[in-house]
Write a protein that holds these residues in place. Structure first.
Motif, PDB file in Angstrom:
ATOM      1  N   GLU A 118       0.846  -1.048   0.028  1.00  0.00           N
ATOM      2  CA  GLU A 118      -0.065  -0.074   0.035  1.00  0.00           C
ATOM      3  C   GLU A 118       0.747   1.185  -0.038  1.00  0.00           C
ATOM      4  O   GLU A 118       0.763   2.046   0.828  1.00  0.00           O
ATOM      5  CB  GLU A 118      -0.977   0.061   1.413  1.00  0.00           C
ATOM      6  CG  GLU A 118      -2.023  -1.209   1.277  1.00  0.00           C
ATOM      7  CD  GLU A 118      -3.224  -0.823   0.027  1.00  0.00           C
ATOM      8  OE1 GLU A 118      -3.334   0.197  -0.359  1.00  0.00           O
ATOM      9  OE2 GLU A 118      -3.675  -1.672  -0.586  1.00  0.00           O
ATOM     10  N   SER A 120       2.295   4.538  -2.746  1.00  0.00           N
ATOM     11  CA  SER A 120       2.139   5.328  -4.171  1.00  0.00           C
ATOM     12  C   SER A 120       2.981   4.505  -5.133  1.00  0.00           C
ATOM     13  O   SER A 120       4.103   4.234  -4.911  1.00  0.00           O
ATOM     14  CB  SER A 120       2.760   6.382  -4.061  1.00  0.00           C
ATOM     15  OG  SER A 120       2.062   7.359  -2.972  1.00  0.00           O
ATOM     16  N   THR A 180      -9.312   6.403   7.478  1.00  0.00           N
ATOM     17  CA  THR A 180      -7.999   6.990   7.229  1.00  0.00           C
ATOM     18  C   THR A 180      -8.088   6.804   5.650  1.00  0.00           C
ATOM     19  O   THR A 180      -8.717   5.903   4.931  1.00  0.00           O
ATOM     20  CB  THR A 180      -6.876   6.144   7.800  1.00  0.00           C
ATOM     21  OG1 THR A 180      -6.709   5.135   7.580  1.00  0.00           O
ATOM     22  CG2 THR A 180      -6.977   6.832   9.397  1.00  0.00           C
ATOM     23  N   ALA A 181      -7.231   7.385   5.106  1.00  0.00           N
ATOM     24  CA  ALA A 181      -6.677   7.209   3.649  1.00  0.00           C
ATOM     25  C   ALA A 181      -7.818   7.509   2.547  1.00  0.00           C
ATOM     26  O   ALA A 181      -7.894   7.038   1.563  1.00  0.00           O
ATOM     27  CB  ALA A 181      -6.063   5.904   3.272  1.00  0.00           C
ATOM     28  N   SER A 184      -6.704   8.184  -0.931  1.00  0.00           N
ATOM     29  CA  SER A 184      -6.170   7.142  -1.827  1.00  0.00           C
ATOM     30  C   SER A 184      -7.430   6.800  -2.781  1.00  0.00           C
ATOM     31  O   SER A 184      -8.684   6.695  -2.702  1.00  0.00           O
ATOM     32  CB  SER A 184      -5.828   5.989  -0.893  1.00  0.00           C
ATOM     33  OG  SER A 184      -4.709   6.314  -0.117  1.00  0.00           O
ATOM     34  N   THR A 220     -11.450   8.766  -5.624  1.00  0.00           N
ATOM     35  CA  THR A 220     -10.630   8.582  -4.267  1.00  0.00           C
ATOM     36  C   THR A 220     -11.799   7.971  -3.212  1.00  0.00           C
ATOM     37  O   THR A 220     -12.921   7.773  -3.773  1.00  0.00           O
ATOM     38  CB  THR A 220     -10.377   9.873  -3.572  1.00  0.00           C
ATOM     39  OG1 THR A 220     -11.696  10.701  -3.612  1.00  0.00           O
ATOM     40  CG2 THR A 220      -9.506  10.887  -4.346  1.00  0.00           C
ATOM     41  N   ARG A 221     -11.196   7.226  -2.372  1.00  0.00           N
ATOM     42  CA  ARG A 221     -12.167   6.390  -1.532  1.00  0.00           C
ATOM     43  C   ARG A 221     -13.121   7.337  -0.923  1.00  0.00           C
ATOM     44  O   ARG A 221     -14.395   6.911  -0.861  1.00  0.00           O
ATOM     45  CB  ARG A 221     -11.196   5.722  -0.423  1.00  0.00           C
ATOM     46  CG  ARG A 221     -10.357   4.523  -0.779  1.00  0.00           C
ATOM     47  CD  ARG A 221      -9.260   4.333   0.069  1.00  0.00           C
ATOM     48  NE  ARG A 221      -9.584   4.472   1.623  1.00  0.00           N
ATOM     49  CZ  ARG A 221     -10.141   3.757   2.297  1.00  0.00           C
ATOM     50  NH1 ARG A 221     -10.515   2.387   1.931  1.00  0.00           N
ATOM     51  NH2 ARG A 221     -10.328   3.803   3.810  1.00  0.00           N
ATOM     52  N   CYS A 241      -8.921  12.920   4.777  1.00  0.00           N
ATOM     53  CA  CYS A 241      -7.848  12.753   3.849  1.00  0.00           C
ATOM     54  C   CYS A 241      -6.618  13.723   4.143  1.00  0.00           C
ATOM     55  O   CYS A 241      -6.565  14.931   4.771  1.00  0.00           O
ATOM     56  CB  CYS A 241      -8.643  13.655   2.566  1.00  0.00           C
ATOM     57  SG  CYS A 241     -10.060  12.718   2.204  1.00  0.00           S
ATOM     58  N   GLN A 244      -0.418  12.899   2.247  1.00  0.00           N
ATOM     59  CA  GLN A 244       0.263  11.701   2.461  1.00  0.00           C
ATOM     60  C   GLN A 244      -0.522  10.363   2.273  1.00  0.00           C
ATOM     61  O   GLN A 244       0.320   9.387   2.044  1.00  0.00           O
ATOM     62  CB  GLN A 244       0.841  11.755   3.655  1.00  0.00           C
ATOM     63  CG  GLN A 244       2.058  12.549   4.109  1.00  0.00           C
ATOM     64  CD  GLN A 244       1.517  14.015   4.278  1.00  0.00           C
ATOM     65  OE1 GLN A 244       0.608  14.285   4.851  1.00  0.00           O
ATOM     66  NE2 GLN A 244       2.063  15.119   3.455  1.00  0.00           N
ATOM     67  N   ASP A 245      -1.691  10.582   1.731  1.00  0.00           N
ATOM     68  CA  ASP A 245      -2.478   9.312   1.547  1.00  0.00           C
ATOM     69  C   ASP A 245      -1.902   8.645   0.108  1.00  0.00           C
ATOM     70  O   ASP A 245      -1.273   9.188  -0.940  1.00  0.00           O
ATOM     71  CB  ASP A 245      -3.811   9.459   0.918  1.00  0.00           C
ATOM     72  CG  ASP A 245      -4.726   9.902   2.377  1.00  0.00           C
ATOM     73  OD1 ASP A 245      -4.274   9.573   3.680  1.00  0.00           O
ATOM     74  OD2 ASP A 245      -5.737  10.582   2.175  1.00  0.00           O
ATOM     75  N   PRO A 246      -1.551   7.481   0.534  1.00  0.00           N
ATOM     76  CA  PRO A 246      -0.909   6.541  -0.808  1.00  0.00           C
ATOM     77  C   PRO A 246      -1.763   6.674  -2.296  1.00  0.00           C
ATOM     78  O   PRO A 246      -2.948   6.427  -2.146  1.00  0.00           O
ATOM     79  CB  PRO A 246      -0.622   5.059  -0.207  1.00  0.00           C
ATOM     80  CG  PRO A 246      -0.805   5.418   1.341  1.00  0.00           C
ATOM     81  CD  PRO A 246      -1.618   6.384   1.368  1.00  0.00           C
ATOM     82  N   GLN A 247      -0.955   7.072  -3.179  1.00  0.00           N
ATOM     83  CA  GLN A 247      -1.740   6.988  -4.458  1.00  0.00           C
ATOM     84  C   GLN A 247      -1.219   5.716  -5.323  1.00  0.00           C
ATOM     85  O   GLN A 247      -0.300   5.804  -6.093  1.00  0.00           O
ATOM     86  CB  GLN A 247      -1.167   8.135  -5.339  1.00  0.00           C
ATOM     87  CG  GLN A 247      -1.575   9.453  -4.470  1.00  0.00           C
ATOM     88  CD  GLN A 247      -2.981   9.421  -4.435  1.00  0.00           C
ATOM     89  OE1 GLN A 247      -3.881   9.899  -5.330  1.00  0.00           O
ATOM     90  NE2 GLN A 247      -3.354   9.969  -2.958  1.00  0.00           N
TER      91      GLN A 247
END
Length: 276
Positions: A118, A120, A180-181, A184, A220-221, A241, A244-247
């Protein structure tokens, strides 16, 4: 008539079996309990009890019947709740070795994009997987072992997050707070596309192939699950959001480029489940 056995007639395996049967395939399958196999027989599917312990726990005559086919689809997701992962790996290897002894010509192994961490990045079939979790590591071990085999057609297909009319992540996320995230992207694929992709591989065996299956669009989620919950009349989830949320993007157009596969659900917004 072409014949196939599907080891694992579960949420994905049963619709796949019905799909292939409707197309004229001779279809067999297995469940890991006697009760499950009997339920499949009541649905008019030829089914056998098979449990990987990791030895093959199955009546010898039933094993011969199950593996007297042209092709074998192995659809047993590893789970830390049901399997010792070392037993899972060895069990799949034992099953494949038996298939080779029974002269099965084509094996398809259902894997997962969870072989990628998980983080980017864009992950296509050329990226060497570096799984962070034990389940991903088990899948990679099997994938590498399968591609070490010779004299048999072998396909590995990695599915992204599975969605269907009666299975959608929005139901477990509805009403939750501070998820979280949220920034992503989602990587999802519809069960109907999964069945059609496996059908295409069965119809076109060609030594060793590796494909991903995931919708091309990745909202996005936060956007996707909030809008989906709203359309279904569910309590809205709340996401956090962050920049730093993994892409993390799963690239899955190789099967389209090489085999002409056309996604029926290229956009997760087309995957709305039927309302409960």
């Amino acid at each position: 008539m072409k014949s196939v056995s599907i080891v694992g007639l579960g949420w994905l395996g049963l619709p796949l079996a019905r799909h292939l049967k409707n197309l004229g395939w001779d279809v067999k399958g297995s469940k890991r309990t006697h009760e499950g196999a009997e339920q499949m027989r009541l649905l008019r599917l030829e089914a056998y009890h098979l449990e990987l312990t990791p030895d093959l726990n199955i009546d010898p005559d039933d094993l011969t019947a199950l593996l007297s086919v042209d092709s074998l689809v192995i659809n047993i997701p590893p789970s830390q709740y049901f399997f010792d992962l070392n037993h899972y790996v060895q069990g799949v290897k034992n099953l494949v070795n038996e298939a080779l002894l029974h002269n099965v010509q084509h094996i398809i192994f259902i894997s997962s994009t969870s072989v990628f961490p998980e983080i980017s990045g864009e992950f296509d079939e050329n990226i060497v997987p570096q799984p962070a979790g034990d389940i991903g590591k088990a899948l990679v071990e099997i994938e590498r072992w399968l591609f070490g085999l010779t004299d048999i057609d072998c396909d590995i297909i990695r599915f992204a997050g599975l969605v269907g009319d009666d299975r959608h992540p929005v139901y477990s996320l509805a009403g939750k707070q501070d998820i979280t995230a949220g920034g992503s992207p989602v990587n999802l694929v519809h069960i109907d596309d999964c069945a059609r992709a496996v059908q295409l591989l069965l119809e076109t065996p060609s030594y060793q192939r590796l494909y991903h299956l995931s919708a091309a669009k990745h909202p996005t989620r936060s956007d996707y699950y909030t809008q989906t919950a709203e359309k279904l009349g569910l309590e809205l989830p709340h996401f956090i959001c962050s920049a730093q949320d993994p892409q993390r993007i799963i690239k899955a157009d190789k099967i389209s480029q090489e085999l002409g596969f056309v996604y029926q659900y290229p956009d997760p917004y087309l995957m709305l489940p039927t309302e409960r």
